[in-house]
Design a protein around this motif. Structure first.
Motif, PDB file in Angstrom:
ATOM      1  N   SER A  30       0.809  -1.219   0.000  1.00  0.00           N
ATOM      2  CA  SER A  30       0.000   0.000   0.000  1.00  0.00           C
ATOM      3  C   SER A  30       0.840   1.267   0.000  1.00  0.00           C
ATOM      4  O   SER A  30       0.379   2.312  -0.459  1.00  0.00           O
ATOM      5  CB  SER A  30      -0.926   0.003   1.218  1.00  0.00           C
ATOM      6  N   GLY A  31       2.079   1.194   0.497  1.00  0.00           N
ATOM      7  CA  GLY A  31       2.920   2.377   0.534  1.00  0.00           C
ATOM      8  C   GLY A  31       3.622   2.685  -0.769  1.00  0.00           C
ATOM      9  O   GLY A  31       4.217   3.763  -0.904  1.00  0.00           O
ATOM     10  N   THR A  32       3.571   1.756  -1.720  1.00  0.00           N
ATOM     11  CA  THR A  32       4.291   1.970  -2.980  1.00  0.00           C
ATOM     12  C   THR A  32       3.385   2.019  -4.199  1.00  0.00           C
ATOM     13  O   THR A  32       3.745   2.627  -5.205  1.00  0.00           O
ATOM     14  CB  THR A  32       5.344   0.869  -3.208  1.00  0.00           C
ATOM     15  N   ASN A  33       2.230   1.373  -4.143  1.00  0.00           N
ATOM     16  CA  ASN A  33       1.391   1.244  -5.332  1.00  0.00           C
ATOM     17  C   ASN A  33      -0.064   1.566  -5.028  1.00  0.00           C
ATOM     18  O   ASN A  33      -0.583   1.187  -3.970  1.00  0.00           O
ATOM     19  CB  ASN A  33       1.444  -0.185  -5.888  1.00  0.00           C
ATOM     20  N   CYS A  34      -0.722   2.231  -5.983  1.00  0.00           N
ATOM     21  CA  CYS A  34      -2.179   2.320  -5.938  1.00  0.00           C
ATOM     22  C   CYS A  34      -2.745   0.939  -6.254  1.00  0.00           C
ATOM     23  O   CYS A  34      -2.245   0.244  -7.145  1.00  0.00           O
ATOM     24  CB  CYS A  34      -2.680   3.321  -6.966  1.00  0.00           C
ATOM     25  N   PRO A  35      -3.782   0.521  -5.547  1.00  0.00           N
ATOM     26  CA  PRO A  35      -4.335  -0.812  -5.810  1.00  0.00           C
ATOM     27  C   PRO A  35      -4.999  -0.902  -7.176  1.00  0.00           C
ATOM     28  O   PRO A  35      -5.426   0.112  -7.740  1.00  0.00           O
ATOM     29  CB  PRO A  35      -5.346  -1.000  -4.681  1.00  0.00           C
ATOM     30  N   ILE A  36      -5.058  -2.104  -7.683  1.00  0.00           N
ATOM     31  CA  ILE A  36      -5.743  -2.365  -8.951  1.00  0.00           C
ATOM     32  C   ILE A  36      -7.233  -2.472  -8.652  1.00  0.00           C
ATOM     33  O   ILE A  36      -7.670  -3.370  -7.919  1.00  0.00           O
ATOM     34  CB  ILE A  36      -5.244  -3.679  -9.589  1.00  0.00           C
ATOM     35  N   PRO A  37      -8.053  -1.553  -9.162  1.00  0.00           N
ATOM     36  CA  PRO A  37      -9.489  -1.597  -8.841  1.00  0.00           C
ATOM     37  C   PRO A  37     -10.152  -2.841  -9.440  1.00  0.00           C
ATOM     38  O   PRO A  37      -9.651  -3.435 -10.408  1.00  0.00           O
ATOM     39  CB  PRO A  37     -10.034  -0.316  -9.490  1.00  0.00           C
ATOM     40  N   ASN A  57       3.175   2.880 -16.916  1.00  0.00           N
ATOM     41  CA  ASN A  57       1.779   2.511 -16.646  1.00  0.00           C
ATOM     42  C   ASN A  57       1.364   2.833 -15.209  1.00  0.00           C
ATOM     43  O   ASN A  57       0.421   2.238 -14.670  1.00  0.00           O
ATOM     44  CB  ASN A  57       1.559   1.025 -16.923  1.00  0.00           C
ATOM     45  N   LEU A  58       2.059   3.778 -14.572  1.00  0.00           N
ATOM     46  CA  LEU A  58       1.814   4.124 -13.174  1.00  0.00           C
ATOM     47  C   LEU A  58       0.342   4.432 -12.925  1.00  0.00           C
ATOM     48  O   LEU A  58      -0.272   5.232 -13.626  1.00  0.00           O
ATOM     49  CB  LEU A  58       2.662   5.348 -12.802  1.00  0.00           C
ATOM     50  N   LEU A  59      -0.231   3.768 -11.900  1.00  0.00           N
ATOM     51  CA  LEU A  59      -1.588   4.090 -11.473  1.00  0.00           C
ATOM     52  C   LEU A  59      -1.545   5.270 -10.507  1.00  0.00           C
ATOM     53  O   LEU A  59      -0.642   5.387  -9.683  1.00  0.00           O
ATOM     54  CB  LEU A  59      -2.226   2.882 -10.774  1.00  0.00           C
ATOM     55  N   LEU A  60      -2.540   6.151 -10.614  1.00  0.00           N
ATOM     56  CA  LEU A  60      -2.655   7.300  -9.723  1.00  0.00           C
ATOM     57  C   LEU A  60      -3.897   7.135  -8.851  1.00  0.00           C
ATOM     58  O   LEU A  60      -4.894   6.539  -9.258  1.00  0.00           O
ATOM     59  CB  LEU A  60      -2.751   8.591 -10.530  1.00  0.00           C
ATOM     60  N   TYR A  70      -3.651  12.373  -6.062  1.00  0.00           N
ATOM     61  CA  TYR A  70      -3.339  12.498  -7.485  1.00  0.00           C
ATOM     62  C   TYR A  70      -4.334  11.697  -8.322  1.00  0.00           C
ATOM     63  O   TYR A  70      -3.978  11.093  -9.323  1.00  0.00           O
ATOM     64  CB  TYR A  70      -1.902  12.047  -7.735  1.00  0.00           C
ATOM     65  N   GLN A  71      -5.585  11.679  -7.864  1.00  0.00           N
ATOM     66  CA  GLN A  71      -6.632  10.908  -8.521  1.00  0.00           C
ATOM     67  C   GLN A  71      -6.818  11.384  -9.958  1.00  0.00           C
ATOM     68  O   GLN A  71      -7.096  12.560 -10.203  1.00  0.00           O
ATOM     69  CB  GLN A  71      -7.946  11.063  -7.758  1.00  0.00           C
ATOM     70  N   PRO A  72      -6.695  10.495 -10.942  1.00  0.00           N
ATOM     71  CA  PRO A  72      -6.890  10.896 -12.342  1.00  0.00           C
ATOM     72  C   PRO A  72      -8.360  10.790 -12.727  1.00  0.00           C
ATOM     73  O   PRO A  72      -9.165  10.229 -11.982  1.00  0.00           O
ATOM     74  CB  PRO A  72      -6.060   9.848 -13.094  1.00  0.00           C
ATOM     75  N   PRO A  73      -8.723  11.312 -13.893  1.00  0.00           N
ATOM     76  CA  PRO A  73     -10.071  11.059 -14.405  1.00  0.00           C
ATOM     77  C   PRO A  73     -10.278   9.553 -14.564  1.00  0.00           C
ATOM     78  O   PRO A  73      -9.362   8.820 -14.929  1.00  0.00           O
ATOM     79  CB  PRO A  73     -10.077  11.780 -15.767  1.00  0.00           C
ATOM     80  N   ALA A  74     -11.458   9.084 -14.261  1.00  0.00           N
ATOM     81  CA  ALA A  74     -11.734   7.638 -14.296  1.00  0.00           C
ATOM     82  C   ALA A  74     -11.668   7.130 -15.728  1.00  0.00           C
ATOM     83  O   ALA A  74     -12.447   7.558 -16.584  1.00  0.00           O
ATOM     84  CB  ALA A  74     -13.099   7.350 -13.697  1.00  0.00           C
ATOM     85  N   PRO A  75     -10.733   6.203 -16.026  1.00  0.00           N
ATOM     86  CA  PRO A  75     -10.670   5.622 -17.363  1.00  0.00           C
ATOM     87  C   PRO A  75     -11.695   4.510 -17.514  1.00  0.00           C
ATOM     88  O   PRO A  75     -12.320   4.073 -16.549  1.00  0.00           O
ATOM     89  CB  PRO A  75      -9.245   5.060 -17.437  1.00  0.00           C
ATOM     90  N   THR A  76     -11.857   4.053 -18.716  1.00  0.00           N
ATOM     91  CA  THR A  76     -12.757   2.935 -18.983  1.00  0.00           C
ATOM     92  C   THR A  76     -12.116   1.654 -18.498  1.00  0.00           C
ATOM     93  O   THR A  76     -10.973   1.352 -18.857  1.00  0.00           O
ATOM     94  CB  THR A  76     -13.044   2.833 -20.499  1.00  0.00           C
ATOM     95  N   PRO A  77     -12.810   0.879 -17.666  1.00  0.00           N
ATOM     96  CA  PRO A  77     -12.215  -0.370 -17.174  1.00  0.00           C
ATOM     97  C   PRO A  77     -11.901  -1.326 -18.307  1.00  0.00           C
ATOM     98  O   PRO A  77     -12.590  -1.376 -19.322  1.00  0.00           O
ATOM     99  CB  PRO A  77     -13.295  -0.942 -16.252  1.00  0.00           C
ATOM    100  N   SER A  78     -10.834  -2.108 -18.123  1.00  0.00           N
ATOM    101  CA  SER A  78     -10.487  -3.145 -19.088  1.00  0.00           C
ATOM    102  C   SER A  78     -11.444  -4.316 -18.928  1.00  0.00           C
ATOM    103  O   SER A  78     -11.788  -4.696 -17.812  1.00  0.00           O
ATOM    104  CB  SER A  78      -9.049  -3.626 -18.874  1.00  0.00           C
ATOM    105  N   PRO A  79     -11.899  -4.907 -20.037  1.00  0.00           N
ATOM    106  CA  PRO A  79     -12.802  -6.061 -19.905  1.00  0.00           C
ATOM    107  C   PRO A  79     -12.070  -7.263 -19.333  1.00  0.00           C
ATOM    108  O   PRO A  79     -10.906  -7.491 -19.613  1.00  0.00           O
ATOM    109  CB  PRO A  79     -13.231  -6.320 -21.354  1.00  0.00           C
TER     110      PRO A  79
END
Length: 605
Positions: A104-111, A544-547, A551-560
């Motif tokens: 949790s201290g290094t990476n944003c979780p994969i939603p 491919n850094l997740l934010l 630093y919340q980015p605009p919500a992208p389209t989820p990958s299928p």
């Protein structure tokens, strides 16, 4: 004519110069590409109960990562869970690259519904390791698996090549949903796990076990068993009926080989042992029983598998082999102290392990970290120096990169060597001097065997004991051949001391491996900072850094993602993933073609 003549010896030298770079690259690295579809399965039922089991590509435990020193590993994780997900690679150093550490201290979780690719290197490492989900108490539901990092062919191994190798992932298991256990934790109503699984299977001869693990061997052959404790709570003692084990490696370090009847393995630890099938052709019990427990042979907490000789017609019989008294702490300490670094063998590199040692180091600073339990705002928490870690919404590494931590954490806000006056929750980030030897003393005020792990490093276990640590305890340290590893046990009411050399810049998790303790706050982060901006000193963020968080980015389209109930269809062969070692094979082919052309040219002239 004389000016155009080139001696055959020179031509050979030119050929060697042309071929050598390809051979060197081939010998040092390959690319491994993996696609992981993570989902829950209610049909597996390791112990005949309805509960969600976290699988990877339908497998429990998850698939083997089988790499060689310096290989580059690319794991594309598709999150089919309804929880955010991170994987951590327990014991992989992530040299100069804490961006890939997966905590949790290094990476944003994969939603949920997203995928993300980890790219990391098994840089200058060999050995037995494991991976598992690092957040949301998910490890209690599965998602763990084995990692092997093999020696390069040019590096000799300090024992004869075994007939084959087996991965044994052994750990405790709850008979209810990890979500239910998670919801009970803060209220102090969670019970300890009640099963011990071996490779995801219940104990042999237990009526509630859907299946049991069988290790198939041939009489007279020797095998390497890679044993990892992937559980959440219980240390265990491992043994095989009528068979001795020879300990050869732990978490990336070859050790002085010792023969053992049984081996204590603590949560998060890994070992490699050699076992020779030198008994009569029959089946024999393989046992993992919990430490600090009164579990009897018929208890579900005693994991039982079978060592099966391939021409055996005789089932395992008699009583299970007895182990040491599970409450005999001194036995366990003595065994731990007998495990020493092999100073004369090579490991990931040809030079002996002992060329880098702690016999004459000068300690720059000391951490003294005390683990205990406290009630904070009416809820139970685990603490380090009376601070229970509070996970911020923004990963520390992200904040460190974009704003020097401002608004997310304050460096050294809490003491590294004394306890806070009152128990508090806070973001505990401690600085470590870059390339200054650090002593870390870990103290245990709990009534369980604790295990501590440091990401990004191996440390040298220089001492451990019962009772209170004092400066006089240093006189008992082993500074000649302490073993190098990344997880160390700390016995109830006792202490363990390690030396670490902070030469790997980054933000590194220092935590309890006991999942309940970790989840409820027994962790901190160690920031190792190198002011040199040279990217060779620490890698920049991945493309491919997740934010998230600040630093919340605009919500992208989820990958299928394919439905969790339907296994993903097999992929057609591709240039990227068809052959896990295609890069290495291509380099071999280039080297061979270059060699043939060179020598054909020599033959024509």
């Amino acid at each position: 004519m004389a000016a155009r003549f080139v001696a055959p010896q020179l031509k050979l030298s030119i050929c060697a110069i042309l071929v050598l770079p390809f051979l060197i690259i081939t010998a040092t690295a390959a690319d491994i590409f993996l696609d992981w579809h993570v989902s829950t399965d209610f049909n597996l039922k390791p112990v005949s109960t309805d509960q969600p089991v976290i699988t990877i590509n339908g497998m429990f435990p998850g698939p083997l990562i089988n790499a060689t020193t310096n290989d580059n590993i690319h794991v594309n994780v598709f999150n089919g869970l309804d929880d955010p997900l991170l994987f951590t690679w327990n014991g992989i150093h992530q040299r100069l690259n804490s961006w890939q550490d997966g905590v949790s201290g290094t990476n944003c979780p994969i939603p949920p519904g997203w995928n993300w690719t980890y790219d990391f290197q098994a840089k200058d490492q060999i050995g037995t390791f494991s991976y598992f989900p690092s957040i949301n108490f998910l490890k209690a539901g599965g998602g763990f698996g084995p990692i092997r990092v093999n020696n390069r062919p040019v590096i000799s191994v300090p024992f004869p090549k075994p007939e084959t190798e087996f991965d044994l992932l052994i750990g405790d298991w709850y008979s209810t949903s990890y979500k239910d256990i998670r919801s009970r934790l803060y209220m102090g109503r969670a019970l300890p796990p009640d099963w011990m699984l071996i490779n995801g299977k219940g104990p042999y001869m237990n009526n509630f076990s859907v299946s049991y693990e069988s290790i198939n061997v041939t009489q007279g052959k020797t095998y390497l068993l890679r044993i990892s404790n992937v559980g959440t709570t219980w240390s265990f003692n491992f043994r095989i009926q009528n068979h001795q084990m020879v300990l050869v490696e732990t978490e990336g370090s070859y050790v002085n080989q010792i023969e053992l009847e049984s081996l204590d393995v603590h949560v998060g630890q890994s070992y490699s042992v050699l076992v020779t099938a030198n008994q009569d052709a029959a089946d024999y019990y393989v046992v993992a029983s919990p430490k600090m427990s009164n579990a009897t042979n018929n208890n579900t907490l005693v994991g039982v598998a079978v060592l099966h000789y391939n021409n055996s017609t005789t089932p395992a019989k008699g009583s299970l082999p007895s182990g040491p008294d599970p409450f005999d702490v001194q036995f366990s300490i003595n065994q731990a102290k007998s495990i020493k670094w092999n100073l004369t063998t090579g490991a990931a590199r040809p030079n002996p392990q002992g060329t880098f040692n702690v016999s004459n180091v000068t300690i720059s600073e000391t951490f003294i970290l005390n683990a205990s339990i406290a009630t904070i705002d009416g809820l139970s928490h685990y603490t380090v120096n009376n601070v229970s870690y509070l996970t911020p919404d923004t990963p520390l590494k992200l904040a460190d990169y974009f704003s020097n931590g401002t608004g997310v954490y304050e460096l050294d806000a809490f003491s590294k060597n004394s306890s806070n006056a009152e128990a508090v929750r806070g973001v505990f980030v401690a600085s470590a001097l870059h390339k200054g030897w650090t002593e870390i003393v870990l103290k245990n005020n709990l009534d369980i065997i604790d295990t501590w792990h440091l990401d990004g490093y191996s440390f040298f276990v220089v001492g451990m004991g019962e009772g209170e640590w004092s400066r006089e305890s240093r006189s008992s340290y082993n500074l000649y051949d302490p073993v190098g590893r990344s997880s160390v046990q700390v016995y109830p009411g006792g202490w363990s001391a390690v030396y670490v050399y902070p030469d790997n810049p980054g933000m590194w998790n220092l935590r309890s491996q006991n999942l309940q303790s970790w989840y409820l706050g027994e962790e901190l982060y160690v920031r190792v900072y190198d002011p040199d901006p040279n990217p060779a000193k620490e890698k920049p963020p991945p493309p491919n850094l997740l934010l998230c968080g600040k630093y919340q980015p605009p919500a992208p389209t989820p990958s299928p993602i394919p439905s969790p109930s339907v296994p993903p269809p097999p992929k057609a062969p591709s240039s990227k993933a068809c052959n896990l070692h295609k890069t290495r094979n291509n380099r071999y082919l280039i080297a061979i073609i270059t060699t043939v052309v060179c020598f054909f040219h020599i033959g024509l002239h």
